[in-house]
Write an enzyme that holds these catalytic residues in place. Structure first.
Site, short mmCIF file in Angstrom:
data_model
loop_
_atom_site.label_atom_id
_atom_site.label_comp_id
_atom_site.label_asym_id
_atom_site.label_seq_id
_atom_site.Cartn_x
_atom_site.Cartn_y
_atom_site.Cartn_z
N ASP A 64 3.14 -4.45 8.11
CA ASP A 64 1.73 -3.44 7.88
C ASP A 64 0.63 -4.47 7.89
O ASP A 64 0.39 -5.25 7.13
CB ASP A 64 1.76 -3.00 6.49
CG ASP A 64 0.63 -2.01 6.09
OD1 ASP A 64 -0.51 -2.41 6.87
OD2 ASP A 64 0.31 -1.67 5.07
N HIS B 299 0.89 -1.24 -0.04
CA HIS B 299 0.07 0.03 0.01
C HIS B 299 0.67 1.32 0.02
O HIS B 299 2.05 1.14 0.42
CB HIS B 299 -0.91 -0.12 1.18
CG HIS B 299 -1.84 0.88 1.32
ND1 HIS B 299 -1.63 2.15 1.87
CD2 HIS B 299 -3.10 1.07 1.20
CE1 HIS B 299 -2.71 3.17 1.90
NE2 HIS B 299 -3.84 2.36 1.41
N1 C6P Z 1 -6.47 0.77 2.55
C1 C6P Z 1 -8.06 0.50 1.51
O1 C6P Z 1 -9.13 0.70 0.75
P1 C6P Z 1 -4.85 3.92 7.23
O2 C6P Z 1 -5.39 4.73 6.25
O3 C6P Z 1 -3.77 4.56 7.76
O4 C6P Z 1 -5.92 3.48 8.23
O5 C6P Z 1 -4.54 2.60 6.63
C2 C6P Z 1 -3.47 2.55 5.45
C3 C6P Z 1 -3.32 1.25 4.92
C4 C6P Z 1 -2.04 0.75 5.00
N2 C6P Z 1 -1.79 -0.50 4.56
C5 C6P Z 1 -2.80 -1.28 3.93
C6 C6P Z 1 -2.62 -2.86 3.74
C7 C6P Z 1 -4.11 -0.77 3.71
O6 C6P Z 1 -4.98 -1.57 3.20
C8 C6P Z 1 -4.20 0.56 4.28
C9 C6P Z 1 -5.79 1.40 4.01
C10 C6P Z 1 -7.61 1.18 2.70
O7 C6P Z 1 -7.59 -0.59 1.05
C11 C6P Z 1 -7.76 2.61 2.34
S1 C6P Z 1 -6.83 3.38 1.00
#
Ligand code: C6P
Length: 420
Positions: free
Chosen positions: A214, A137
């Site tokens: 992550d 991501h």
């Molecule tokens: N993915 C999705 O629709 P946050 O925004 O900090 O809560 O998470 C970020 C993030 C980091 N790693 C992974 C593997 C993720 O899936 C996500 C967030 C969401 O797939 C929003 S882009």
């Protein structure tokens, strides 16, 4: 079309898992969208909240609202106790060795930035390398790019195969004396691939390289045991585990956290301050500057309790059943291609349709009351790897049903009728 992962014909879902009853805990699910019952299949973006979480936040503001770690008055003591209890709940949820290894942050993104800006800035230098994978991501790419740009270091990327699986042999070849940290996703949000974190950690640790995981998509879908994984850092977001937005967790091993400089300066992260010298607070407070997000931390505590009651193992089985059923049903539709067909997958079904842009798939599904995400899912390099601009992505949660998968299949057929 594509070759899909082979799932067992029938996955055993414990009979005590009563999804109809569970759905009653989520008020938002009981509504219509465009005159159709809501089918919420965007759980990888964010999950819905059970009443227990909503009420915990409301009760906190009605009864206990106060600043923490500061006041001697009753409300402050109550708020502090409630806040610190969640740290212990998080420790248990991840099976961390100590509650001081749990740092409250805004979410996965902040957790990774914290490590990049503290551990990274201290330990990564000119000519060093940071190793990630091709399925990350953006939150697990850009913080490392920022660090590498600042330090003159190099970002290395381990490749994935056509099924969307990490090529472990290639990954291992990229580990070397210059590698200062490895950062990998536990479960890909764009492909659903589950990474073999234990093996990755073993390979990295054999060369004394720490590993950040992550866990944004894995934490809601599988039992996570940071001691068994032996990872050095683990990041998760509260809003993806049925808790509130704006709160998340960074787990870190004590030894590493102790040696890291603070992330932000301010109140609560200090033991003493003079104009000449500041002594930092002990763990975990060293990394929690300023008034934290108390209410949402307490909401997150309710989410932990809720998940513990249902049981992560049962949730995992339930979602495995849904994914297997959805995979079989969606791949049977001609003109649909699955993106991400790893042998070990969870929670996520990404697909494209012949001659139809994913955005149009999402728009038409919405008219049927079905919520999916379309786009690059903040994983543009994954899209580049598969030579596509975007996918439509259905992602499952603990309250979804096979009937909702049937509705998705009907919706996809409707998309073909309208645009095919
Ligand atoms: N993915 C999705 O629709 P946050 O925004 O900090 O809560 O998470 C970020 C993030 C980091 N790693 C992974 C593997 C993720 O899936 C996500 C967030 C969401 O797939 C929003 S882009």
């Amino acid at each position: 079309m594509s070759t899909v992962a082979k799932f067992p014909e029938k996955i055993h879902v414990a009979s005590s898992y009563d999804v109809r009853k569970i759905r009653k805990d989520f008020p938002i699910l009981h509504q219509t969208v465009h005159g159709k019952p809501l089918v919420y299949l965007d759980n990888a973006a964010t999950t819905q909240k059970p009443l227990a979480v909503i009420e915990a936040i409301e009760n906190y503001y009605r009864r206990d609202n106060s600043n923490i770690h500061r006041g001697v008055h009753t409300l402050s003591e109550r708020a502090t106790e409630a806040y610190e209890k969640v740290r212990v709940a998080a420790q248990k949820f991840l099976n961390a060795a100590d509650h001081k290894e749990i740092i409250f942050v805004r979410g996965t993104t902040e957790a990774i930035n914290l490590v990049a800006q503290t551990y990274g800035r201290k330990n990564v230098g000119n000519g060093d390398e940071v190793l990630i994978t091709a399925m990350e991501h953006h939150s697990n790419i850009v913080p490392w790019q920022l660090l590498c740009d600042e330090k003159g270091a190099r970002l290395r990327v381990a490749p994935i195969n056509d099924r969307g699986e990490l090529q472990l042999d290639e990954f291992e070849k990229l580990l070397g004396p210059k590698t200062k940290i490895v950062a990998v996703g536990h479960l890909s949000n764009a492909l659903g691939t589950i990474n073999h974190v234990r093996d990755i950690v073993r390979m990295a640790h054999a060369r004394n390289i720490p590993v950040l995981v992550d866990g944004a998509q894995a934490a809601p879908r599988m039992q996570v045991d940071v001691q068994a994984l032996d990872c050095d850092f683990y990041a998760l977001s509260g809003h993806k585990i049925y808790g509130p937005t704006g709160i998340g967790i960074l787990y870190g091993k004590t030894k590493l956290l102790e040696a890291m400089p603070p992330y932000q300066g301010g109140g609560d992260m200090i033991a003493s301050v003079t104009f000449d010298k500041t002594v930092y607070n002990r763990l975990p407070y060293k990394f929690e500057a300023g008034t934290p997000n108390i209410a949402d931390t307490i909401g997150l505590g309710a989410a932990f309790e809720y998940l513990n009651q249902l049981g992560l193992e049962q949730i995992e089985q339930h979602e495995a059943d849904l994914l297997a059923y959805a995979t079989k049903s969606v791949e049977a539709i001609s003109g649909v291609q699955l993106i991400g067909t790893a042998k070990e997958k969870a929670g996520v079904l990404s697909f494209v349709m012949e001659d139809i842009h994913p955005h149009d798939i999402g728009t038409i599904l919405d008219t049927e009351g079905i919520a999916v995400r379309t786009g690059h899912h903040c994983a543009q390099p994954v899209m580049q790897r598969f030579g596509i601009p975007a996918t439509a992505r259905a992602s499952f949660g603990l309250y979804n049903t096979r009937e909702e998968v049937d509705a998705l299949v009907k919706g996809i057929r409707r998309v073909q009728e309208v645009l095919g």
